[in-house]
Design a protein around this motif. Structure first.
Motif, mmCIF file in Angstrom:
data_model
loop_
_atom_site.group_PDB
_atom_site.id
_atom_site.type_symbol
_atom_site.label_atom_id
_atom_site.label_comp_id
_atom_site.label_asym_id
_atom_site.label_seq_id
_atom_site.Cartn_x
_atom_site.Cartn_y
_atom_site.Cartn_z
ATOM 1 N N SER A 162 91.139 14.313 89.356
ATOM 2 C CA SER A 162 89.647 13.422 89.587
ATOM 3 C C SER A 162 89.807 12.375 90.386
ATOM 4 O O SER A 162 89.039 11.536 90.023
ATOM 5 C CB SER A 162 89.910 13.071 88.023
ATOM 6 N N GLU A 163 90.696 12.045 90.949
ATOM 7 C CA GLU A 163 90.677 10.658 91.647
ATOM 8 C C GLU A 163 89.813 10.753 93.069
ATOM 9 O O GLU A 163 90.122 10.134 93.525
ATOM 10 C CB GLU A 163 92.249 9.334 92.064
ATOM 11 N N LEU A 164 89.768 12.351 93.223
ATOM 12 C CA LEU A 164 89.162 12.832 94.813
ATOM 13 C C LEU A 164 87.644 12.217 94.837
ATOM 14 O O LEU A 164 87.045 12.821 93.567
ATOM 15 C CB LEU A 164 89.108 13.664 95.021
ATOM 16 N N ARG A 171 89.506 8.959 99.221
ATOM 17 C CA ARG A 171 88.511 10.013 99.398
ATOM 18 C C ARG A 171 89.263 11.675 99.880
ATOM 19 O O ARG A 171 90.319 11.630 100.097
ATOM 20 C CB ARG A 171 87.975 10.405 100.649
ATOM 21 N N ASN A 172 88.652 12.668 99.635
ATOM 22 C CA ASN A 172 89.758 14.081 99.961
ATOM 23 C C ASN A 172 89.999 14.439 101.156
ATOM 24 O O ASN A 172 88.967 14.973 101.817
ATOM 25 C CB ASN A 172 89.545 14.793 99.333
ATOM 26 N N SER A 173 91.458 14.223 101.786
ATOM 27 C CA SER A 173 91.020 13.939 103.098
ATOM 28 C C SER A 173 92.065 15.490 103.045
ATOM 29 O O SER A 173 91.953 16.359 104.120
ATOM 30 C CB SER A 173 92.287 13.319 103.931
ATOM 31 N N VAL A 205 101.509 18.913 91.615
ATOM 32 C CA VAL A 205 102.623 20.005 91.302
ATOM 33 C C VAL A 205 103.543 19.198 90.270
ATOM 34 O O VAL A 205 104.222 20.041 89.815
ATOM 35 C CB VAL A 205 103.024 20.552 92.069
ATOM 36 N N SER A 206 104.021 18.181 90.174
ATOM 37 C CA SER A 206 104.861 17.052 89.759
ATOM 38 C C SER A 206 104.457 16.987 88.091
ATOM 39 O O SER A 206 104.197 17.945 87.484
ATOM 40 C CB SER A 206 104.481 15.712 90.538
ATOM 41 N N VAL A 207 105.128 16.075 87.412
ATOM 42 C CA VAL A 207 105.370 16.553 86.062
ATOM 43 C C VAL A 207 104.371 14.986 85.520
ATOM 44 O O VAL A 207 105.030 14.825 84.642
ATOM 45 C CB VAL A 207 106.319 15.848 86.312
HETATM 46 N N1 LIG Z 1 108.179 10.869 87.586
HETATM 47 C C1 LIG Z 1 107.956 11.891 88.612
HETATM 48 N N2 LIG Z 1 106.985 11.617 89.448
HETATM 49 C C2 LIG Z 1 106.775 12.561 90.687
HETATM 50 C C3 LIG Z 1 107.602 12.725 90.906
HETATM 51 C C4 LIG Z 1 109.308 12.878 90.631
HETATM 52 O O1 LIG Z 1 110.010 13.686 90.796
HETATM 53 N N3 LIG Z 1 109.058 12.594 89.193
HETATM 54 N N4 LIG Z 1 107.800 13.454 91.977
HETATM 55 C C5 LIG Z 1 106.794 12.215 92.978
HETATM 56 C C6 LIG Z 1 106.504 13.571 93.819
HETATM 57 S S1 LIG Z 1 107.894 13.423 95.441
HETATM 58 C C7 LIG Z 1 104.982 13.906 95.116
HETATM 59 S S2 LIG Z 1 105.255 14.092 96.186
HETATM 60 C C8 LIG Z 1 104.402 13.876 94.245
HETATM 61 C C9 LIG Z 1 103.310 15.169 93.927
HETATM 62 O O2 LIG Z 1 102.329 14.169 93.048
HETATM 63 P P1 LIG Z 1 101.435 16.170 93.224
HETATM 64 O O3 LIG Z 1 101.312 16.788 93.707
HETATM 65 O O4 LIG Z 1 101.777 16.154 92.112
HETATM 66 O O5 LIG Z 1 99.858 15.052 93.675
HETATM 67 P P2 LIG Z 1 99.050 14.546 92.568
HETATM 68 O O6 LIG Z 1 99.562 13.869 91.200
HETATM 69 O O7 LIG Z 1 97.998 15.219 92.536
HETATM 70 O O8 LIG Z 1 99.209 13.216 93.989
HETATM 71 C C10 LIG Z 1 99.743 12.464 94.601
HETATM 72 C C11 LIG Z 1 99.430 11.508 95.564
HETATM 73 O O9 LIG Z 1 98.200 12.572 96.933
HETATM 74 C C12 LIG Z 1 97.271 11.676 96.454
HETATM 75 N N5 LIG Z 1 96.525 12.836 96.300
HETATM 76 C C13 LIG Z 1 95.811 14.401 95.593
HETATM 77 N N6 LIG Z 1 95.082 15.266 96.281
HETATM 78 C C14 LIG Z 1 94.629 14.920 97.928
HETATM 79 C C15 LIG Z 1 93.704 14.941 98.519
HETATM 80 N N7 LIG Z 1 92.990 16.149 98.514
HETATM 81 N N8 LIG Z 1 93.284 13.874 99.260
HETATM 82 C C16 LIG Z 1 94.419 13.005 99.657
HETATM 83 N N9 LIG Z 1 94.991 12.473 98.049
HETATM 84 C C17 LIG Z 1 94.962 13.576 97.442
HETATM 85 C C18 LIG Z 1 97.338 11.584 94.815
HETATM 86 O O10 LIG Z 1 95.369 10.130 94.864
HETATM 87 C C19 LIG Z 1 98.208 10.357 95.035
HETATM 88 O O11 LIG Z 1 98.294 9.527 95.306
HETATM 89 O O12 LIG Z 1 104.960 13.800 92.851
HETATM 90 C C20 LIG Z 1 105.611 12.499 92.902
HETATM 91 N N10 LIG Z 1 105.450 11.668 91.722
#
Ligand SMILES: Nc1nc2c(c(=O)[nH]1)N[C@H]1C(S)=C(S)[C@@H](COP(=O)(O)OP(=O)(O)OC[C@H]3O[C@@H](n4cnc5c(N)ncnc54)[C@H](O)[C@@H]3O)O[C@H]1N2
Ligand code: MOO
Ligand SMILES: [Mg+2]
Length: 419
Positions: free
Chosen positions: A194-196, A209-211, A260-262
């Motif tokens: 929802s931050e996108l 922005r959604n990149s 996909v994370s936690v």
């Molecule tokens: N407690 C823990 N926290 C996290 C862990 C963990 O093991 N324990 N793993 C970290 C790792 S490694 C990753 S990789 C990320 C995976 O995150 P998610 O897949 O759940 O993605 P989001 O939470 O939705 O977003 C992560 C980050 O990316 C930005 N984002 C998301 N979508 C977009 C988009 N379409 N365009 C540009 N940027 C995007 C979002 O704003 C976040 O900053 O989790 C860690 N946390």
């Protein structure tokens, strides 16, 4: 703990992933539409290549026996009996003491067994009735024999090969106006979070922005898939599940980014507990992108990439590109690894193999890999400069400059090892 995660290696994850991906059906396309597609059947030479003896030069078709003793100092005279242009069938047989004027690509006349180029003759003018031969030729010299390049029935391209410009030239030469190829996969795409914001929306505090969606769209198209963009997912599991099932009906592969994370709102992770979902993996021993997840939803493949742009990019190259190539029928779905010498030391230890974005350089005939160092999974500024991933093995203290490292190439197909 919302659910258990078992870590698998990249190799295991790829193995599981590839084993659930079918090849799609085939279709027939016109040769003009075939570039980049994957051939669905072996193709054979429909005739000898070339299919007649021909001259590779502009000159005179002669009998080698008539040139014995010819030299610059004492040229031998031959009578010119006709001119054979490319595309014509010669009408005269070259008999003793005679020659036929012949153009590159033209059919060799009966009786002739060699060709001498204009430059090695005297008086080669267009209407000359006599030509002087300035050197002796061996039988067969300067003649392209029927079938010398390929005999009829030779395999010219195999099922599973990607059709490139060279393949197209071969197909044309052998009269394949249409070819059977695998259907291009339809690849659905959605972003969670929802931050996108949309690309044209002004920034507001806390949002970005959604990149990923546009990056993935470009990557899907480049890999040979047809991108199909869907709207994002709500955080609520039941609605998200219903949406995913709906989207799945319309595509061959679904890819999402984020969630996909936690985290509390990371809804993708929860999907794996649903009844018609079969989890393949949800933790891969790699950095970035360790939470990369894949599953079958209603029997169809779903790849959930991390939202972090750098992790999303790597996850695409490892899993989505492989999937698109597999679905497209490619015999070799995964780009082979090559090896290069690390250009500078990288000493940061990591419990998992680290896939560092980087560039390939050549120095004195040695292939060097230069890491990016802008390695945080959330960073995206140098994605555009990345042409490979440098694999730093886990543990220890990284790798020293000059050491051999495994390289996964992606932006420079010429580096990929073929065959
Ligand atoms: N407690 C823990 N926290 C996290 C862990 C963990 O093991 N324990 N793993 C970290 C790792 S490694 C990753 S990789 C990320 C995976 O995150 P998610 O897949 O759940 O993605 P989001 O939470 O939705 O977003 C992560 C980050 O990316 C930005 N984002 C998301 N979508 C977009 C988009 N379409 N365009 C540009 N940027 C995007 C979002 O704003 C976040 O900053 O989790 C860690 N946390
Ligand atoms: O897997 Mo995450 O992208 O390493 O930060
Ligand atoms: Mg998250």
């Amino acid at each position: 703990m919302r659910f258990a995660r078992q870590t698998v290696s990249v190799k295991e994850a790829l193995g599981k992933w590839q084993s659930v991906l079918p090849s799609l059906e085939t279709e027939q396309v016109q040769i003009g539409e075939a570039y980049g597609r994957i051939l669905a059947c072996d193709l054979y030479a429909t005739h000898d290549l070339p299919h007649f003896d021909r001259s590779p030069l502009d000159g005179f078709a002669v009998r080698a026996a008539d040139t014995v003793g010819a030299s610059v100092a004492s040229p031998l005279a031959l009578r010119v009996i006709e001119t054979v242009a490319a595309g014509q069938v010669p009408t005269r047989t070259v008999t003793e003491g005679c020659a036929a004027r012949i153009m590159t690509g033209a059919m060799l006349p009966e009786g002739a067994d060699a060709v001498i180029m204009f430059e090695q003759t005297q008086n080669p003018g267009e209407h000359a009735e006599t030509v002087w031969i300035k050197r002796a030729l061996r039988p067969g010299e300067n003649v392209s024999r029927r079938g010398e390049e390929m005999a009829k029935g030779t395999v010219i391209a195999k099922a599973g090969e990607r059709i490139n410009a060279g393949t197209i030239a071969s197909l044309a030469a052998f009269g394949y106006a249409q070819v059977d190829v695998f259907r291009r996969p339809r690849v659905g795409l959605l972003a969670t979070g929802s931050e996108l914001l949309g690309i044209d929306e002004p920034l507001v505090p806390g949002k970005i922005r959604n990149s990923n969606t546009v990056m993935l769209t470009a990557l899907i198209a480049e890999a040979g898939g047809i991108p199909v963009c869907f709207s994002g997912l709500p955080d609520e599991l039941a609605v998200a599940k219903q949406k995913i099932s709906e989207y799945m009906q319309q595509v061959d592969l679904l890819i999402s980014s984020g969630g996909v994370s936690v985290g509390d709102f990371d809804v993708i992770a929860l999907l794996t507990n649903e009844p018609d979902v079969e989890l393949l993996f949800n933790r891969v021993a790699m950095r970035p992108g360790s939470p990369t997840t894949s599953m079958l939803v209603g029997g169809k493949p779903y790849l959930a990439l991390s939202g972090n742009p750098g992790a999303c990019f790597l996850g695409f190259e490892l899993f989505a590109r492989t999937a698109i190539r597999r679905l497209s029928g490619a015999a070799e779905a995964f780009p082979r690894m090559i090896r290069a010498r690390l250009a500078v030391s990288y000493e940061k230890p990591c419990p998992y193999p680290r896939y560092l974005r980087g560039r390939l350089l050549e120095q004195d005939g040695v292939l060097l890999a230069m890491p990016d160092f802008n390695e945080k999974a959330g960073n995206l500024g140098t994605l555009k400069d990345s042409e490979c991933f440098i694999v730093i093995p886990p543990g220890g203290s990284g790798k020293q400059a000059g050491e051999l490292v495994e390289i996964l190439t992606h932006a420079a197909p010429s580096w990929r090892k073929e065959g």
